[in-house]
Design a protein around this motif. Structure first.
Motif, mmCIF file in Angstrom:
data_model
loop_
_atom_site.group_PDB
_atom_site.id
_atom_site.type_symbol
_atom_site.label_atom_id
_atom_site.label_comp_id
_atom_site.label_asym_id
_atom_site.label_seq_id
_atom_site.Cartn_x
_atom_site.Cartn_y
_atom_site.Cartn_z
ATOM 1 N N LYS A 335 0.822 -1.215 0.000
ATOM 2 C CA LYS A 335 0.000 0.000 0.000
ATOM 3 C C LYS A 335 0.854 1.262 0.000
ATOM 4 C CE LYS A 335 -3.787 -2.389 2.312
ATOM 5 N NZ LYS A 335 -4.580 -2.554 3.543
ATOM 6 N N ILE A 336 2.132 1.111 0.370
ATOM 7 C CA ILE A 336 3.068 2.226 0.297
ATOM 8 C C ILE A 336 3.974 1.964 -0.898
ATOM 9 C CG2 ILE A 336 4.908 3.491 1.474
ATOM 10 C CD1 ILE A 336 2.381 3.831 2.982
ATOM 11 N N VAL A 337 3.787 2.711 -1.973
ATOM 12 C CA VAL A 337 4.535 2.500 -3.208
ATOM 13 C C VAL A 337 5.555 3.615 -3.386
ATOM 14 C CG1 VAL A 337 4.355 2.204 -5.704
ATOM 15 C CG2 VAL A 337 2.519 1.381 -4.216
ATOM 16 N N LEU A 404 6.844 11.010 8.091
ATOM 17 C CA LEU A 404 8.004 11.566 7.390
ATOM 18 C C LEU A 404 8.806 10.448 6.712
ATOM 19 C CD1 LEU A 404 9.958 13.805 6.604
ATOM 20 C CD2 LEU A 404 10.968 13.657 8.890
ATOM 21 N N LEU A 405 8.956 9.319 7.383
ATOM 22 C CA LEU A 405 9.698 8.189 6.819
ATOM 23 C C LEU A 405 8.834 7.335 5.884
ATOM 24 C CD1 LEU A 405 11.639 7.137 10.022
ATOM 25 C CD2 LEU A 405 12.682 7.842 7.873
ATOM 26 N N LEU A 427 11.644 5.774 -2.226
ATOM 27 C CA LEU A 427 11.755 5.419 -0.806
ATOM 28 C C LEU A 427 13.203 5.298 -0.332
ATOM 29 C CD1 LEU A 427 8.808 2.907 -0.289
ATOM 30 C CD2 LEU A 427 9.090 5.139 0.770
ATOM 31 N N PRO A 428 14.106 4.654 -1.097
ATOM 32 C CA PRO A 428 15.502 4.604 -0.636
ATOM 33 C C PRO A 428 16.118 5.995 -0.496
ATOM 34 C CG PRO A 428 15.120 2.962 -2.347
ATOM 35 C CD PRO A 428 13.906 3.838 -2.300
ATOM 36 N N ALA A 433 18.079 9.894 3.472
ATOM 37 C CA ALA A 433 18.225 11.307 3.849
ATOM 38 C C ALA A 433 17.780 11.566 5.285
ATOM 39 C CB ALA A 433 17.411 12.181 2.898
ATOM 40 N N VAL A 434 17.087 10.597 5.890
ATOM 41 C CA VAL A 434 16.550 10.781 7.238
ATOM 42 C C VAL A 434 17.114 9.687 8.154
ATOM 43 C CG1 VAL A 434 14.473 10.959 8.643
ATOM 44 C CG2 VAL A 434 14.420 11.727 6.258
#
Length: 598
Positions: A335-337, A404-405, A427-428, A433-434
């Motif tokens: 669900k998170i693409v 945020l992540l 995503l990578p 960056a965080v």
């Protein structure tokens, strides 16, 4: 497009194994040829009987070898050749099927693990680790066992029926129907058993997943179990689940075990009919004695392997139940693409903004409405700024970090990094960056060095040491028995809470992220360790955007700006001095923590 989960498990498996078509064809061919030559001995025995009885009039004599001794030597040569070729193909099919089974097992396990890694955090929060382990390990192994042996058995069974049945129809069609008589009963019984075994083995796989889940949960919480002297209770809980697994297996075994005795009785009736009817034909001179011998042996070769259908169906249904669970997991959509915008870490300024963000977790039941966590929240954090979020438990502080992540996505509004919606970022790129230092530190079973370098796998020892010094971890690491090569144990259990926290900070520092998140980084350490961590944080937060989540207000006094959350909304903001002077919620919390108020 049709839901793949409605497709038969075997069809789904074949579709998954499509890249290995050539290997499957070769393995199938070797199995068929092995069985063809394996069926040669009964024919050769019949030829031997024919030589002894018919002598110069035997079948081999018709090939131009009238002398009986020569016929026997030819028969011996044919026997040696048949056994040698049969053995060669047995080696070939065993090698091919086993390699294929191992390859598909490896690829399926890796595809599953790779896919699971890409699923959103909510997926794991709703499922037990043990249940996933049962799919990734037990179910994949079950499939491998079927491919290793069951596939060859099924192919050779079909080959036997085709070859022997064709031979009977060609040589003695008047008797062939007797051989085929048990077939419809066997096939109908197999289909009937298969349909009833399918739900039973699905239940078996479900039960083993539940058992694994409880075992993994207990082993992870063994310290808690011991501290509450709950060993006997947990033994009882495992026994309940193990009994449920046993009962599910017993139900399937009871049905599959009844199949073989029933099939044997059907088969022996057909075999007896061949013995009697064929024998009468031979006694009447209407059937050659050698052919009758072949007929008897071949009938046994044709019908007796059918008794193995019970074991084969058992293997098949177990494998298909496992295949269904494995491929269902593989078909689960993330669900998170990932977005498509790539960001180089060195180009990230570190500006973070939450714009009119609303969020709630999923419903606890079909009737329950989602509980809002964040409501119209808007915050802008300048690049290089250190900000803090404080508030009561459940106010939504840690949820901001998850958004945020992109562990979760907002319901409304947006979260941006350098003005770009995080949903548009790869995503990578986003997660490199965080950097995150969580209160729940997870260290992997390995050395201190491995854990600091986690995520920065090509870092040199000098870089690792520098990161450890920045986190004020170098001194205690050097005091360990093997320094940076000391094994920390599973979840870092050989280290204290403060030591684990400092290793976690060193790990985040080594990645040199432009945005650093400190989620209750000092909540579970003593005062001395907190002071050491605070000193290291003052150094490592310089030059980067830092977001601090804290209950202890003493840890955020130096923040450029502090935001106070209550029920998902920002109710106050300002510096420590400004917020204390305001006399609102922050000031009340400060007075409680400093002992000025109850």
């Amino acid at each position: 497009m049709a839901d793949p989960r409605t497709t038969k498990p075997l069809a789904r498996l074949l579709r998954y194994a499509r890249p290995h078509r050539r290997a499957i064809r070769a393995a199938t061919l070797y199995s068929v040829l092995n069985k063809v030559f394996d069926l040669a001995p009964p024919v050769l025995i019949g030829a031997a009987v024919d030589i002894v009885v018919s002598r110069e009039d035997s079948f081999i004599a018709l090939l131009g070898y009238a002398e009986v001794g020569a016929q026997l030597w030819i028969l011996a040569g044919l026997t040696l050749a048949a056994w040698a070729i049969e053995s060669l193909f047995q080696y070939a099919y065993a090698l091919k099927w086993r390699r294929l089974a191992q390859t598909i097992e490896h690829e399926l396990r890796m595809d599953l693990y790779r896919h699971v890694q890409g699923l959103e955090l909510a997926y794991f929060e709703d499922r037990s680790t043990g249940g996933l382990m049962a799919v990734l390990n037990d179910d994949v192994n079950q499939l491998e066992r079927f491919l290793d042996d069951g596939a060859n058995t099924a192919i050779q069974l079909v080959t036997t029926i085709v070859v022997v049945g064709g031979l009977f129809l060609a040589v003695v069609p008047s008797v062939a129907w007797m051989t085929m008589l048990p077939m419809p009963v066997v096939i109908a019984g197999s289909v009937w058993i298969q349909r009833r075994l399918e739900p039973r083995y699905a239940e078996v796989r479900e039960r083993v997943g539940q058992l694994n889940g409880h075992l993994v949960n207990n082993l992870g919480g063994i310290a808690t179990i011991k501290s509450f002297t709950a060993e006997d209770y947990e033994v009882g809980q495992i026994e309940l689940r193990s009994r449920a697994y046993e009962a599910a297996n017993r139900s399937a075994i009871r049905l599959s075990s009844a199949f073989v005795p029933g099939i044997r009785m059907v088969i022996v009736i057909g075999f007896a009919a061949i013995l009697v009817y064929g024998g009468k034909l031979a006694l009447a001179g209407e059937l050659n004695l050698g052919v009758y011998s072949v007929l008897v042996f071949m009938t046994q070769r044709l019908l007796w392997p059918l008794t193995g259908l019970g074991t084969l169906l058992d293997q098949y249904q177990r494998a298909m139940a496992s295949t269904t669970r494995a491929l269902d997991l593989l078909d689960t959509e993330a669900k998170i693409v990932s977005g498509e915008v790539a960001l180089a870490v060195e180009d990230v300024r570190g500006e973070v903004s939450f714009e009119d963000v609303e969020f709630h977790y999923g419903r606890t039941s079909e009737d329950a409405a989602p509980v809002p966590i964040l409501r119209g929240l808007s915050v802008r954090i300048e690049a290089g700024q250190t900000v803090a979020f404080v508030g009561a438990t459940g106010a939504g502080k840690s949820t901001l970090i998850k958004l945020l992540l992109r562990f979760y996505d907002v319901v409304a509004g947006r979260v941006c990094l350098d003005g770009v919606d995080v949903r548009e970022l790869e995503l990578p790129s986003l997660r490199r960056a965080v950097g995150l230092v969580s209160q729940d530190v997870f260290l992997f079973h390995g050395t201190v060095r491995d854990n600091i370098a986690y995520g920065s796998f090509d870092a040199s020892l000098d870089e690792i040491v520098e990161a450890a010094k920045a986190a004020e971890a170098h001194e205690f690491i050097m005091a360990l028995p093997e320094g940076y090569d000391t094994v920390v144990g599973e979840r870092g259990q050989k280290l204290s809470g403060g030591q684990r926290q400092r290793v976690s900070i060193a790990r985040a520092v080594l990645g040199d992220p432009p945005v650093l998140i400190l989620d209750e980084a000092t909540s579970s350490v003593d005062n001395e360790t907190e002071a050491a961590i605070q000193r290291s944080l003052e150094r490592i937060t310089k030059g980067r955007t830092t977001i601090v989540i804290a209950h202890r207000l003493s840890t955020v006094r130096s923040a450029d700006r502090t935001f106070v959350l209550e029920r998902g909304r920002i109710v106050e903001q300002g510096t420590h001095v400004e917020l204390v002077a305001t006399g609102g919620l922050y000031a009340a919390l400060w007075r409680v923590q400093t002992g000025e108020a109850a």
